[in-house]
Enzyme design. Structure first.
Site, PDB file in Angstrom:
ATOM      1  N   ARG A   1       0.848  -1.189   0.000  1.00 39.64           N
ATOM      2  CA  ARG A   1       0.000   0.000   0.000  1.00 39.64           C
ATOM      3  C   ARG A   1       0.892   1.251   0.000  1.00 39.64           C
ATOM      4  O   ARG A   1       1.606   1.498   0.974  1.00 39.64           O
ATOM      5  CB  ARG A   1      -0.925   0.022   1.215  1.00 39.64           C
ATOM      6  CG  ARG A   1      -1.884  -1.180   1.304  1.00 39.64           C
ATOM      7  CD  ARG A   1      -2.985  -1.096   0.265  1.00 39.64           C
ATOM      8  NE  ARG A   1      -3.808  -2.296   0.235  1.00 39.64           N
ATOM      9  CZ  ARG A   1      -4.892  -2.482   0.958  1.00 39.64           C
ATOM     10  NH1 ARG A   1      -5.273  -1.561   1.824  1.00 39.64           N
ATOM     11  NH2 ARG A   1      -5.592  -3.599   0.838  1.00 39.64           N
TER      12      ARG A   1
ATOM     13  N   GLU B   1       0.622   4.285   0.733  1.00 35.56           N
ATOM     14  CA  GLU B   1      -0.108   5.308   1.476  1.00 35.56           C
ATOM     15  C   GLU B   1       0.851   5.986   2.448  1.00 35.56           C
ATOM     16  O   GLU B   1       1.508   5.329   3.255  1.00 35.56           O
ATOM     17  CB  GLU B   1      -1.277   4.674   2.231  1.00 35.56           C
ATOM     18  CG  GLU B   1      -2.309   4.023   1.314  1.00 35.56           C
ATOM     19  CD  GLU B   1      -3.389   3.288   2.088  1.00 35.56           C
ATOM     20  OE1 GLU B   1      -3.242   3.149   3.317  1.00 35.56           O
ATOM     21  OE2 GLU B   1      -4.373   2.854   1.473  1.00 35.56           O
TER      22      GLU B   1
ATOM     23  N   ARG C   1      -0.420   2.311  13.353  1.00 34.73           N
ATOM     24  CA  ARG C   1      -1.116   1.109  12.901  1.00 34.73           C
ATOM     25  C   ARG C   1      -1.013   0.870  11.397  1.00 34.73           C
ATOM     26  O   ARG C   1      -1.621  -0.057  10.881  1.00 34.73           O
ATOM     27  CB  ARG C   1      -2.589   1.170  13.312  1.00 34.73           C
ATOM     28  CG  ARG C   1      -3.353   2.368  12.791  1.00 34.73           C
ATOM     29  CD  ARG C   1      -4.816   2.280  13.155  1.00 34.73           C
ATOM     30  NE  ARG C   1      -5.569   3.436  12.682  1.00 34.73           N
ATOM     31  CZ  ARG C   1      -6.889   3.433  12.512  1.00 34.73           C
ATOM     32  NH1 ARG C   1      -7.576   2.339  12.753  1.00 34.73           N
ATOM     33  NH2 ARG C   1      -7.514   4.516  12.088  1.00 34.73           N
ATOM     34  N   HIS C   2      -0.265   1.723  10.670  1.00 35.07           N
ATOM     35  CA  HIS C   2      -0.171   1.581   9.225  1.00 35.07           C
ATOM     36  C   HIS C   2       1.227   1.144   8.792  1.00 35.07           C
ATOM     37  O   HIS C   2       2.225   1.600   9.334  1.00 35.07           O
ATOM     38  CB  HIS C   2      -0.515   2.899   8.528  1.00 35.07           C
ATOM     39  CG  HIS C   2      -1.969   3.202   8.504  1.00 35.07           C
ATOM     40  ND1 HIS C   2      -2.581   3.998   9.440  1.00 35.07           N
ATOM     41  CD2 HIS C   2      -2.959   2.807   7.655  1.00 35.07           C
ATOM     42  CE1 HIS C   2      -3.880   4.086   9.178  1.00 35.07           C
ATOM     43  NE2 HIS C   2      -4.135   3.367   8.099  1.00 35.07           N
TER      44      HIS C   2
ATOM     45  N   GLU D   1      -9.517  -1.681  13.653  1.00 35.53           N
ATOM     46  CA  GLU D   1      -9.841  -2.571  12.544  1.00 35.53           C
ATOM     47  C   GLU D   1      -8.687  -3.525  12.236  1.00 35.53           C
ATOM     48  O   GLU D   1      -7.530  -3.122  12.185  1.00 35.53           O
ATOM     49  CB  GLU D   1     -10.154  -1.740  11.303  1.00 35.53           C
ATOM     50  CG  GLU D   1     -10.421  -2.556  10.052  1.00 35.53           C
ATOM     51  CD  GLU D   1     -10.145  -1.775   8.782  1.00 35.53           C
ATOM     52  OE1 GLU D   1      -9.849  -2.404   7.765  1.00 35.53           O
ATOM     53  OE2 GLU D   1     -10.209  -0.525   8.830  1.00 35.53           O
TER      54      GLU D   1
ATOM     55  N   SER E   1     -11.196  -6.331   6.646  1.00 35.26           N
ATOM     56  CA  SER E   1     -12.231  -5.715   5.835  1.00 35.26           C
ATOM     57  C   SER E   1     -12.749  -6.751   4.838  1.00 35.26           C
ATOM     58  O   SER E   1     -11.956  -7.494   4.247  1.00 35.26           O
ATOM     59  CB  SER E   1     -11.674  -4.499   5.085  1.00 35.26           C
ATOM     60  OG  SER E   1     -12.682  -3.848   4.344  1.00 35.26           O
TER      61      SER E   1
ATOM     62  N   ARG F   1      -1.522  -6.538  12.167  1.00 31.05           N
ATOM     63  CA  ARG F   1      -2.516  -5.873  13.020  1.00 31.05           C
ATOM     64  C   ARG F   1      -3.127  -6.841  14.023  1.00 31.05           C
ATOM     65  O   ARG F   1      -3.392  -6.475  15.169  1.00 31.05           O
ATOM     66  CB  ARG F   1      -3.618  -5.241  12.165  1.00 31.05           C
ATOM     67  CG  ARG F   1      -3.209  -3.922  11.564  1.00 31.05           C
ATOM     68  CD  ARG F   1      -4.384  -2.983  11.468  1.00 31.05           C
ATOM     69  NE  ARG F   1      -4.043  -1.795  10.715  1.00 31.05           N
ATOM     70  CZ  ARG F   1      -4.929  -0.939  10.252  1.00 31.05           C
ATOM     71  NH1 ARG F   1      -6.220  -1.157  10.456  1.00 31.05           N
ATOM     72  NH2 ARG F   1      -4.555   0.128   9.592  1.00 31.05           N
TER      73      ARG F   1
END
Length: 628
Positions: free
Chosen positions: A398, A400, A406-407, A550, A553, A602
């Site tokens: 990812r 991002e 948490r990323h 989370e 998903s 996670r």
């Protein structure tokens, strides 16, 4: 003669004469002077000196100095001493001779010192040991670095596990054992040595050496070798087991070893980035020490990650990696038991697999390829291939620029997809069963690792319900509104604070740390999400949470090719590249299906109650880190 006319010169001459009459006598004899000062200064000398100087020498007449001493041009001509060339050469030669003799003696002394040091070094030299066979062990030195292990031979040594040393059925006092492990600590004092060998990060045993009065030279050599060892080195040690020990600082407390042989297999640097024992302390322990005389160092996250191999040697961090492995194993076990098979999808793809998620691109022989943001499209095409239940464990990328706790830019995905008969609840039940298996398996099979982790990073065991705890979107909106959050029109995504608040409320209301939230608004879900049949503003999607954050998903996927095209258009996505094959796979018939994508790091991070997901990643990748 100007010098002798000065009062200071007169005083100086008198002081010199008084200080050493023997010098004057010797000087007079050297120049052949026979007259004495008692007869006064001759008329010839008087014309060269001041009256005061002459009077002083007349008064000092008891000293035997020839008048030629005054007249001698070699002594006082213009205040300088003149020498012949022969005398100058002789003086220079004597000076050179003295210098050469001094250098010779210096070199001789240095040579003797070097010879002595070489003799001592030769006597104390510890050669490398090339260990080829246990049958030849008696011919090998008992100490020394091991020659680089290059698969020369199999030595047939039988190495023990430290954890087994207290097993009376395997080892008894007096028996010998080989150990390979890290030198955890060492203390050498006088004729004794105490060291600790560590295996597997948290299995430790103490080994001892004491000077042998019957072999003082051998003992001295062993002690000298032990002094050269550095902590964290890999060592081979053979020792005799001693029972009835009481070593509280080691995991093996009732047994220790007397060292017979010891060899370094791989030597660690003398100065390490940090000590493993410092990396193993809890934040509470470090904080409590700050106001003491000996505060413990606080190791920053960047220092730890720059030297991650050292950080992972700390028992808790090492155990976290073992828990991560266990989660994968338990995930596989559960899904295999429920009829799934494991697949491996490509990670170089022609287009984006997730709309709205950042993508890494790379050149692919003149065209642009992407690193897969998930195996989503390929999981669905597997369903179209009549592989009705599939899962995959693999990397996810990812791009991002999220610098949060948490990323990550790369993580491990635990993905699953399955054909459904009527409702996506079938999938939620499968996933809930899978997580129950994971949670129970961790607590029962890996209690030791969990205990070690919770000693450094405190957390309470996770609570969960026997049946799926599913919260619908409207209920979540109501709960958060009651908590004081402005939810607007109720169509926006939840932020981190909202998720945490919702987690607290669910824990209080339903007594669980693990729950599911479904019916998210369609606008904030990917294009392949099936709309809600009663209100297409919402979707048949769901997320799963642990401790209010989370971890997963998922959704029922849209398996109708025409509807997929409409959803792509609605989101402004062109159906080209890899999406064309994806849609075509539905045109040839596909079962209704649903699935989920779970982040391994996670799950570990939140299950263990850690403060940062990077602690749950072996070598984390984030916007600021791509090494080591």
């Amino acid at each position: 003669m100007q010098l002798l006319k000065q009062p200071n010169s007169l005083v100086l001459a008198i002081m010199i004469a008084r200080a050493s009459s023997s010098f004057i006598s010797a000087f007079s004899h050297h120049h052949g002077l026979k007259q004495t000062i008692s007869k006064g200064i001759t008329s010839t000398s008087k014309q060269h000196v001041s009256p005061a100087f002459a009077a002083a020498f007349t008064t000092f007449g008891n000293n035997q100095v020839s008048s030629k001493m005054i007249n001698s041009k070699r002594w006082m001509s213009e205040g300088t001493t003149e020498k012949t060339e022969e005398e100058i050469a002789a003086i220079q030669a004597a000076r050179e001779a003295r210098k050469e003799e001094k250098e010779r003696k210096k070199a001789e002394k240095a040579a003797k010192k070097a010879a002595k040091a070489a003799a001592e070094a030769a006597a104390n030299k510890i050669d490398e040991v090339t260990y080829l066979s246990s049958n030849e062990q008696s011919s090998y030195a008992k100490m020394g670095d091991m020659t680089l292990i290059m698969s020369r031979s199999q030595t047939n040594r039988v190495f023990a596990n430290v954890a087994d040393l207290e097993n009376a059925e395997m080892y008894t006092p007096g028996s010998k054992a080989w150990l390979r492990g890290r030198l955890h600590s060492i203390r050498v004092k006088g004729g004794s040595c105490f060291l600790v060998v560590r295996q597997g990060s948290f299995h430790t045993v103490q080994a001892l050496f004491f000077k042998d009065k019957e072999d003082p030279e051998g003992s001295k050599k062993m002690i000298n070798y032990l002094k050269t060892l550095t902590v964290e080195s890999i060592i081979d040690l053979e020792g005799t087991l001693v029972g009835d020990a009481n070593v509280k600082s080691c995991s093996i407390q009732n047994v220790e070893l007397n060292i017979e042989r010891i060899h370094v297999v791989s030597k660690a640097r003398a100065v390490l980035p940090f000590l493993v024992e410092d990396a193993a302390r809890s934040e509470a322990e470090v904080e409590a020490s700050q106001n003491t005389d000996r505060p413990f160092p606080r190791l920053g996250q960047e220092l730890r990650l720059d030297n991650r191999w050292m950080d992972l040697r700390a028992p808790a961090n090492n155990s976290i990696m073992r828990i991560q492995s266990a989660v994968c194993q338990l995930f596989r076990e559960s899904l295999y038991s429920q009829g799934f098979i494991e697949i491996h999808s490509p990670k170089l793809i022609a287009g984006e697999s997730e709309s709205g998620a950042g993508v890494f691109t790379t050149d692919y022989f003149g065209t642009t390829a992407c690193l897969a943001q998930s195996p989503q499209l390929y999981k669905q095409m597997a369903i179209s291939s009549d592989l009705d239940r599939v899962f995959e464990i693999g990397p996810v990328f990812r791009a991002e620029n999220s610098n949060t706790r948490r990323h990550l830019c790369e993580f491990t995905g635990l993905d699953l997809e399955m054909a459904i008969t009527d409702h996506y609840m079938e999938t939620l039940e499968v996933i809930h069963k899978c997580f129950k298996h994971i949670f129970n398996g961790l607590e029962t099979r890996h209690a030791k690792e969990l205990s070690i982790i919770r000693e450094q990073y405190h957390s309470e065991p996770l609570t969960f319900t026997e049946e799926p705890c599913v919260i619908h979107w409207p209920e979540a909106q109501e709960i958060l509104t009651d908590k004081g959050f402005d939810m607007g029109d109720g169509m926006g995504d939840l932020n981190g604070a909202m998720e945490l608040a919702l987690g607290d409320a669910i824990k209080e209301k339903y007594g669980t740390d693990f729950f599911m939230l479904d019916k998210y608004p369609s606008d904030i879900r990917p294009f392949y999400t099936m709309p809600d049949p009663d209100d297409d503003r919402f979707s048949n999607s769901y997320d799963m949470f642990i401790r209010g954050l989370e971890i997963c998903s998922g959704a029922q996927r849209c398996h109708d090719p025409e509807l997929v095209q409409k959803l792509l258009e609605k989101k402004g996505i062109e159906a080209g590249g890899g999406l064309e094959s994806y849609i075509n796979s539905f045109k040839d018939g596909v079962s209704p299906h649903a699935g989920a994508g779970i982040g391994l790091e996670r799950v570990v991070f939140l299950y263990l109650g850690l403060d940062n997901v990077r602690k749950a990643s072996m070598f984390p990748r984030d916007p600021n880190r791509c090494s080591p």
